[in-house]
Design a protein around this motif. Structure first.
Motif, PDB file in Angstrom:
ATOM      1  N   LYS A 103       0.862  -1.187   0.000  1.00 10.10           N
ATOM      2  CA  LYS A 103       0.000   0.000   0.000  1.00 10.10           C
ATOM      3  C   LYS A 103       0.895   1.232   0.000  1.00 10.10           C
ATOM      4  CE  LYS A 103      -3.917  -2.124   2.273  1.00 10.10           C
ATOM      5  NZ  LYS A 103      -4.772  -2.181   3.443  1.00 10.10           N
ATOM      6  N   SER A 116       1.443   5.443   0.003  1.00 10.29           N
ATOM      7  CA  SER A 116       0.831   6.718   0.381  1.00 10.29           C
ATOM      8  C   SER A 116       0.555   7.501  -0.901  1.00 10.29           C
ATOM      9  CB  SER A 116       1.774   7.493   1.304  1.00 10.29           C
ATOM     10  OG  SER A 116       2.982   7.789   0.625  1.00 10.29           O
ATOM     11  N   PRO A 117      -0.399   8.436  -0.870  1.00  6.52           N
ATOM     12  CA  PRO A 117      -0.753   9.203  -2.076  1.00  6.52           C
ATOM     13  C   PRO A 117       0.440   9.945  -2.708  1.00  6.52           C
ATOM     14  CG  PRO A 117      -2.400   9.518  -0.389  1.00  6.52           C
ATOM     15  CD  PRO A 117      -1.279   8.743   0.246  1.00  6.52           C
ATOM     16  N   ASP A 118       1.425  10.344  -1.888  1.00  2.00           N
ATOM     17  CA  ASP A 118       2.589  11.055  -2.430  1.00  2.00           C
ATOM     18  C   ASP A 118       3.717  10.100  -2.854  1.00  2.00           C
ATOM     19  OD1 ASP A 118       3.591  10.199  -0.010  1.00  2.00           O
ATOM     20  OD2 ASP A 118       4.020  12.204   0.771  1.00  2.00           O
ATOM     21  N   LYS A 174       5.690   8.345  -1.144  1.00  2.00           N
ATOM     22  CA  LYS A 174       6.898   8.417  -0.321  1.00  2.00           C
ATOM     23  C   LYS A 174       6.986   7.292   0.716  1.00  2.00           C
ATOM     24  CE  LYS A 174       8.019  13.278  -0.865  1.00  2.00           C
ATOM     25  NZ  LYS A 174       8.885  13.119  -1.993  1.00  2.00           N
ATOM     26  N   LEU A 175       5.863   6.647   0.995  1.00  2.00           N
ATOM     27  CA  LEU A 175       5.852   5.572   1.982  1.00  2.00           C
ATOM     28  C   LEU A 175       5.139   4.352   1.405  1.00  2.00           C
ATOM     29  CD1 LEU A 175       6.400   4.609   4.908  1.00  2.00           C
ATOM     30  CD2 LEU A 175       4.138   5.479   5.474  1.00  2.00           C
ATOM     31  N   SER A 176       5.764   3.221   1.586  1.00  2.00           N
ATOM     32  CA  SER A 176       5.191   1.971   1.094  1.00  2.00           C
ATOM     33  C   SER A 176       5.051   0.998   2.262  1.00  2.00           C
ATOM     34  CB  SER A 176       6.141   1.393   0.037  1.00  2.00           C
ATOM     35  OG  SER A 176       5.643   0.180  -0.443  1.00  2.00           O
ATOM     36  N   LYS A 177       3.819   0.579   2.534  1.00  2.00           N
ATOM     37  CA  LYS A 177       3.568  -0.422   3.568  1.00  2.00           C
ATOM     38  C   LYS A 177       3.538  -1.779   2.881  1.00  2.00           C
ATOM     39  CE  LYS A 177       1.062   2.582   6.698  1.00  2.00           C
ATOM     40  NZ  LYS A 177      -0.156   2.779   7.486  1.00  2.00           N
TER      41      LYS A 177
END
Length: 119
Positions: A39, A41-43, A45-48
């Motif tokens: 998943k 983030s919209p930007d 910059k972060l991936s879960k």
């Protein structure tokens, strides 16, 4: 950022991480891992990253090891995908299958008690 692009990038990251885990990581304790979901983030910059660990009792140990390799994994990922910014990676254990097992067990018990009542 539109959700189609986010989904495409997440899918690409999932595929590449799967290949990194399969071919690049030599630790045998990290061999029975499946990347079930990514998943973003919209930007971007972060991936879960959600991991399914075959041996349930080793989940915490696997999570610790994967987090120790996080920087190396991100570097590997950066060499494989062409996007402006490779997202930070956060790893989580995916316990969805545990939930499914629990629900199935409950249904089985309900079904057994219904059958006993109908006898």
């Amino acid at each position: 950022m539109n959700s189609v692009r986010i989904d495409k990038v997440a899918s690409m990251i999932k595929e590449e991480l799967s290949l990194i885990f399969l071919h690049k990581i030599q630790d045998p304790s990290l061999s029975l891992i499946t990347i079930t979901n990514v998943k973003l983030s919209p930007d971007l910059k972060l991936s879960k990253v959600y991991l399914s660990v075959y041996e349930k009792e080793k989940r915490e140990e696997v999570l610790v090891k994967v987090n120790e390799l996080k920087g190396w994994i991100r570097t590997q990922l950066a060499g494989r995908i062409r996007i402006r910014f490779v997202p930070e990676l956060e790893f989580f254990i995916d316990d969805t299958l545990d939930y499914v097992e629990k629900i199935e067990t409950i249904f089985k018990k309900i079904h057994e008690s219904d059958n006993k009542e109908n006898d």
